[in-house]
Design a protein around this motif. Structure first.
Motif, PDB file in Angstrom:
ATOM      1  N   ALA A  26       0.689  -1.221   0.002  1.00 17.31           N
ATOM      2  CA  ALA A  26      -0.117   0.048  -0.108  1.00 17.31           C
ATOM      3  C   ALA A  26       0.890   1.128   0.012  1.00 17.31           C
ATOM      4  N   ALA A  27       2.005   1.146   0.577  1.00 12.49           N
ATOM      5  CA  ALA A  27       2.904   2.401   0.907  1.00 12.49           C
ATOM      6  C   ALA A  27       3.608   2.605  -0.380  1.00 12.49           C
ATOM      7  N   GLN A  28       4.070   1.384  -1.212  1.00  9.90           N
ATOM      8  CA  GLN A  28       4.955   1.493  -2.288  1.00  9.90           C
ATOM      9  C   GLN A  28       4.277   0.624  -3.525  1.00  9.90           C
ATOM     10  N   PRO A  29       3.111   1.076  -4.124  1.00 10.90           N
ATOM     11  CA  PRO A  29       2.469   0.146  -4.795  1.00 10.90           C
ATOM     12  C   PRO A  29       3.228  -0.056  -6.232  1.00 10.90           C
ATOM     13  N   GLU A  30       4.152   0.730  -6.627  1.00  7.97           N
ATOM     14  CA  GLU A  30       4.850   0.524  -7.833  1.00  7.97           C
ATOM     15  C   GLU A  30       6.024  -0.263  -7.621  1.00  7.97           C
ATOM     16  N   ALA A  31       6.406  -0.498  -6.407  1.00  2.00           N
ATOM     17  CA  ALA A  31       7.730  -1.103  -5.927  1.00  2.00           C
ATOM     18  C   ALA A  31       7.946  -2.664  -6.378  1.00  2.00           C
ATOM     19  N   GLU A  32       9.150  -2.954  -6.622  1.00  2.00           N
ATOM     20  CA  GLU A  32       9.436  -4.551  -6.851  1.00  2.00           C
ATOM     21  C   GLU A  32       9.509  -4.865  -5.467  1.00  2.00           C
ATOM     22  N   ILE A  33       8.909  -5.953  -4.921  1.00  2.00           N
ATOM     23  CA  ILE A  33       9.130  -6.460  -3.375  1.00  2.00           C
ATOM     24  C   ILE A  33       9.549  -7.743  -3.482  1.00  2.00           C
ATOM     25  N   ILE A  34      10.814  -8.094  -3.048  1.00  3.78           N
ATOM     26  CA  ILE A  34      11.213  -9.369  -2.985  1.00  3.78           C
ATOM     27  C   ILE A  34      11.547 -10.047  -1.610  1.00  3.78           C
ATOM     28  N   VAL A  35      10.835 -11.198  -1.256  1.00  2.00           N
ATOM     29  CA  VAL A  35      11.306 -11.686   0.222  1.00  2.00           C
ATOM     30  C   VAL A  35      12.280 -12.789  -0.134  1.00  2.00           C
ATOM     31  N   VAL A  36      13.335 -12.651   0.523  1.00  2.00           N
ATOM     32  CA  VAL A  36      14.509 -13.792   0.368  1.00  2.00           C
ATOM     33  C   VAL A  36      14.209 -14.801   1.610  1.00  2.00           C
ATOM     34  N   ASP A  37      13.616 -15.680   1.290  1.00  2.00           N
ATOM     35  CA  ASP A  37      13.523 -16.818   2.233  1.00  2.00           C
ATOM     36  C   ASP A  37      14.480 -17.618   2.824  1.00  2.00           C
ATOM     37  N   ASP A  38      15.140 -17.484   3.958  1.00  2.00           N
ATOM     38  CA  ASP A  38      16.392 -18.014   4.253  1.00  2.00           C
ATOM     39  C   ASP A  38      16.226 -19.374   4.889  1.00  2.00           C
ATOM     40  N   GLY A  39      15.619 -20.352   4.163  1.00  2.00           N
ATOM     41  CA  GLY A  39      15.697 -21.800   4.633  1.00  2.00           C
ATOM     42  C   GLY A  39      14.305 -21.846   5.622  1.00  2.00           C
ATOM     43  N   SER A  40      13.391 -21.057   5.496  1.00  2.00           N
ATOM     44  CA  SER A  40      12.259 -21.035   6.455  1.00  2.00           C
ATOM     45  C   SER A  40      11.609 -22.498   6.370  1.00  2.00           C
ATOM     46  N   ILE A  41      10.941 -22.871   7.566  1.00  2.00           N
ATOM     47  CA  ILE A  41      10.388 -23.956   7.688  1.00  2.00           C
ATOM     48  C   ILE A  41       8.570 -23.721   8.002  1.00  2.00           C
ATOM     49  N   ASP A  42       8.367 -22.631   7.902  1.00  2.00           N
ATOM     50  CA  ASP A  42       7.210 -21.989   8.478  1.00  2.00           C
ATOM     51  C   ASP A  42       6.105 -21.782   7.047  1.00  2.00           C
ATOM     52  N   ASP A  43       5.185 -20.587   7.045  1.00  2.00           N
ATOM     53  CA  ASP A  43       4.406 -20.446   5.888  1.00  2.00           C
ATOM     54  C   ASP A  43       4.811 -19.300   5.142  1.00  2.00           C
ATOM     55  N   THR A  44       6.383 -19.157   5.080  1.00  2.00           N
ATOM     56  CA  THR A  44       6.725 -17.818   4.265  1.00  2.00           C
ATOM     57  C   THR A  44       6.441 -17.747   3.120  1.00  2.00           C
ATOM     58  N   ARG A  45       6.479 -18.940   2.424  1.00  2.00           N
ATOM     59  CA  ARG A  45       6.088 -18.974   0.928  1.00  2.00           C
ATOM     60  C   ARG A  45       4.855 -18.783   0.587  1.00  2.00           C
ATOM     61  N   SER A  46       3.795 -19.424   1.484  1.00  2.00           N
ATOM     62  CA  SER A  46       2.421 -19.056   1.039  1.00  2.00           C
ATOM     63  C   SER A  46       2.029 -17.471   1.336  1.00  2.00           C
ATOM     64  N   VAL A  47       2.590 -17.130   2.581  1.00  2.00           N
ATOM     65  CA  VAL A  47       2.345 -15.815   2.840  1.00  2.00           C
ATOM     66  C   VAL A  47       2.757 -14.844   1.709  1.00  2.00           C
ATOM     67  N   CYS A  48       3.896 -15.218   1.053  1.00  2.00           N
ATOM     68  CA  CYS A  48       4.348 -14.247  -0.082  1.00  2.00           C
ATOM     69  C   CYS A  48       3.397 -14.228  -1.240  1.00  2.00           C
ATOM     70  N   LYS A  49       3.230 -15.771  -1.626  1.00  2.00           N
ATOM     71  CA  LYS A  49       2.110 -15.908  -2.754  1.00  2.00           C
ATOM     72  C   LYS A  49       0.672 -15.239  -2.590  1.00  2.00           C
ATOM     73  N   GLY A  50       0.283 -15.376  -1.161  1.00  2.00           N
ATOM     74  CA  GLY A  50      -1.009 -14.848  -1.049  1.00  2.00           C
ATOM     75  C   GLY A  50      -0.979 -13.127  -1.219  1.00  2.00           C
ATOM     76  N   SER A  51       0.213 -12.520  -0.762  1.00  2.00           N
ATOM     77  CA  SER A  51       0.417 -11.234  -0.968  1.00  2.00           C
ATOM     78  C   SER A  51       0.981 -10.672  -2.295  1.00  2.00           C
ATOM     79  N   GLY A  52       1.019 -11.808  -3.378  1.00  2.00           N
ATOM     80  CA  GLY A  52       1.579 -11.340  -4.473  1.00  2.00           C
ATOM     81  C   GLY A  52       2.893 -10.848  -4.820  1.00  2.00           C
ATOM     82  N   VAL A  53       3.745 -11.335  -3.771  1.00  2.00           N
ATOM     83  CA  VAL A  53       5.125 -10.774  -3.514  1.00  2.00           C
ATOM     84  C   VAL A  53       6.076 -11.896  -4.011  1.00  2.00           C
ATOM     85  N   GLU A  54       7.055 -11.688  -4.670  1.00  2.00           N
ATOM     86  CA  GLU A  54       8.039 -12.567  -5.175  1.00  2.00           C
ATOM     87  C   GLU A  54       8.949 -12.878  -3.976  1.00  2.00           C
ATOM     88  N   CYS A  55       9.169 -14.375  -3.962  1.00  2.00           N
ATOM     89  CA  CYS A  55       9.850 -15.002  -2.866  1.00  2.00           C
ATOM     90  C   CYS A  55      10.967 -16.178  -3.356  1.00  2.00           C
TER      91      CYS A  55
END
Length: 284
Positions: A26-55
């Motif tokens: 919402a704050a930066q609608p035009e920005a490319e947002i990249i989450v770098v998942d450092d070997g997470s064992i939780d729901d990090t990837r699904s959260v990123c997918k649900g938010s439309g963010v590259e993981c």
């Protein structure tokens, strides 16, 4: 217009990302947002997918610095913003960092106040780092270890080979920018309480904090650390010699040892200075 990429290293930060990513979009609608998942064992990837963010996912943990390097290589923006994935940094502050960057700086760092420090011990350690870095560089360093910063991508990528895979990438990048005469500015911020459990471990990271002190010197100008240390050894040798000469009328092995240490420390600093200069030399 410069394209913006926002990079968030994250390890098991799904609850924080679920709150942070919508606010950031919402704050930066035009920005490319990249989450770098450092070997997470939780729901990090699904959260990123649900938010439309590259993981960018790693099969195992490589460290915070490694995540930063992976994100910097993958980002397509001319400007990179690094934020912690634990919810401490306010997405609204991104605009403040970018505004300062547009005034001619190559790096802008979000400087935390005392109330934003993670405990008294961390606050005292950061105060020591800031003081030492200020003395080394001759420029005010308000927050050496802040992970919230905006940089020009081309400048930052010059130093990817210097960045460690661990937690001290902010120290390394800041000192590298100062060494290369790239202007650095600071914007006051307030960091919120992190969501979830910290990955900092007091014993292990206490040793890491001590190593950061030496890294500050070796990344900028080793002689500024080694010459004073050499002088201290030399003066201690002189004092010891004066004491033993007055009371025993002779030169002791301790005085000789201290003077030898002074010479060795100075030579180590001289060699380190040459190595540092070679580290920053770029082929034309």
């Amino acid at each position: 217009m410069n394209r913006l990429s926002i990079i968030l290293p994250a390890k098991n930060e799904a609850p924080a990302l679920a709150v942070l990513l919508p606010r950031l979009r919402a704050a930066q609608p035009e920005a490319e947002i990249i989450v770098v998942d450092d070997g997470s064992i939780d729901d990090t990837r699904s959260v990123c997918k649900g938010s439309g963010v590259e993981c960018l996912s790693s099969p195992y943990s490589m460290g915070n610095g490694a995540a930063i390097k992976r994100g910097a290589r993958a980002a397509t923006g001319d400007i990179l913003v690094f934020m912690d994935g634990d919810g401490q940094h306010d997405p609204a502050d991104v605009a403040r960092l970018l505004d300062q960057l547009n005034r001619g700086y190559d790096m802008v760092v979000g400087a935390r106040d005392w109330g934003s420090q993670a405990g008294v011990g961390r606050g005292l350690a950061n105060t020591l780092y800031n003081w030492l870095a200020t003395r080394m560089t001759g420029h005010p360093v308000l927050d050496l270890t802040s992970g919230f910063r905006a940089v020009r991508a081309d400048k930052f990528r010059e130093f990817l080979h210097l960045l460690p895979n661990g937690f001290s990438y902010p120290t390394t990048s800041t000192m590298a920018f100062f060494r290369s005469a790239y202007p650095v500015a600071y914007v006051p911020i307030k960091a919120a309480q992190r969501i979830g459990k910290s990955h900092i471990k007091p014993l292990r990271d206490g040793v890491r904090f001590l190593l950061i002190i030496f890294k500050i010197a070796t990344l900028y100008s080793p002689l500024k650390l080694f010459v004073p240390a050499s002088v201290v050894f030399f003066l201690m040798g002189c004092v010891n010699y004066a004491w033993t000469f007055i009371h025993e009328g002779r030169l002791t092995n301790m005085s000789t040892l201290l003077w030898s240490a002074a010479v060795i420390v100075f030579l180590i600093g001289l060699v380190s200075e040459q190595i540092t200069a070679l580290t920053y030399r770029r082929d034309q």
